[in-house]
Design an enzyme around this catalytic site. Sequence first.
Site, PDB file in Angstrom:
ATOM      1  N   SER A 139       0.788  -1.213  -0.228  1.00 52.97           N
ATOM      2  CA  SER A 139      -0.033  -0.003   0.192  1.00 52.97           C
ATOM      3  C   SER A 139       0.824   1.275   0.069  1.00 52.97           C
ATOM      4  O   SER A 139       2.094   1.101   0.270  1.00 52.97           O
ATOM      5  CB  SER A 139      -1.032  -0.019   1.218  1.00 52.97           C
ATOM      6  OG  SER A 139      -1.601   1.157   1.254  1.00 52.97           O
ATOM      7  N   TYR A 193      -2.702  -0.190  10.448  1.00 53.68           N
ATOM      8  CA  TYR A 193      -2.759  -0.613   8.961  1.00 53.68           C
ATOM      9  C   TYR A 193      -1.436  -0.124   8.195  1.00 53.68           C
ATOM     10  O   TYR A 193      -0.885  -0.838   7.481  1.00 53.68           O
ATOM     11  CB  TYR A 193      -3.904   0.151   8.277  1.00 53.68           C
ATOM     12  CG  TYR A 193      -4.110  -0.431   6.653  1.00 53.68           C
ATOM     13  CD1 TYR A 193      -4.580  -1.591   6.423  1.00 53.68           C
ATOM     14  CD2 TYR A 193      -4.066   0.688   5.735  1.00 53.68           C
ATOM     15  CE1 TYR A 193      -4.682  -1.987   5.111  1.00 53.68           C
ATOM     16  CE2 TYR A 193      -3.854   0.232   4.407  1.00 53.68           C
ATOM     17  CZ  TYR A 193      -4.409  -1.166   4.199  1.00 53.68           C
ATOM     18  OH  TYR A 193      -4.698  -1.471   2.784  1.00 53.68           O
TER      19      TYR A 193
END
Length: 280
Positions: free
Chosen positions: A163, A176
């Site tokens: 990501s 995250y």
Amino acid sequence: MDLPYNVDFTGKVVVVTGAGGVLCGDMARAFAHAGAKVAALDINFEAVEKLAIECHAGGWTCLAYKADVLSKESLETAHRRILSDLGPCDILINGAGGNNPRATTDNEYQHEAKDGQKTFFDLESDGVDFVFRLNFQGTLLPTQVFAKDMAERKHGCVLNISSMNAYVPLTKIPAYSGAKAAVSNFTQWLAVHFAGTGIRCNAIAPGFLVSDQNRALLFSPDGTPTARSGKILAGTPMGRFVDSSELLGGVFFLCDDKAASAITGVVLPIDGGFAAYSGV
């Protein structure tokens, strides 16, 4: 389905975890369209069953399997069934992952916190632990199970999903961001560890896409963009969100043994220029 370019994965067995979601569902669908025999795995069996039915109607091969990426026993059960139904795994897409509200703060900055809002000090340890396990262990465990097929036959490809958060952490989502940084690091570790076995290990780092998981952060109930959306787009040179279909070209390239035969240990941003922009 409109594929990014013509590539033939005929005969390849492609295992996709998290295939019940939008992004990995599109990847599973694209590989099936390109001739692969796809095993679509998800803890939500109804979602991958629907995908398999859709692919079958198009004349493609895609079978649905219920599997929990945090349970090695569940993955091994799915592995045995896939070996029987389709054969050994050639390409593994580690797509399962995500965030959780229990690991998310309400404010970007501690000094802006108001009474009743969840701050960094209120993050739930079990929520943080779940996010780390889902993204990191949810990548490690499927690789342990399915890369054995590749090691035994001296060829194969593992593709992880990192990501933009792995490059620069976003506000509100510390668990995250940290977990995706771990996925990028693990991708490089795997590439080195498997270098002598014929297995290539890479990752993509998607930019900002609109999904069911983040829609509430990006858009107000009336459909107008939130302030967070404004910040994201201001930091994206192309000035727009990435569409899930725009990931497929990079995915196909990294999984193509001819096109990417010497590429391993790479994390490829597909982000509209976000990672390259300093803001000035």
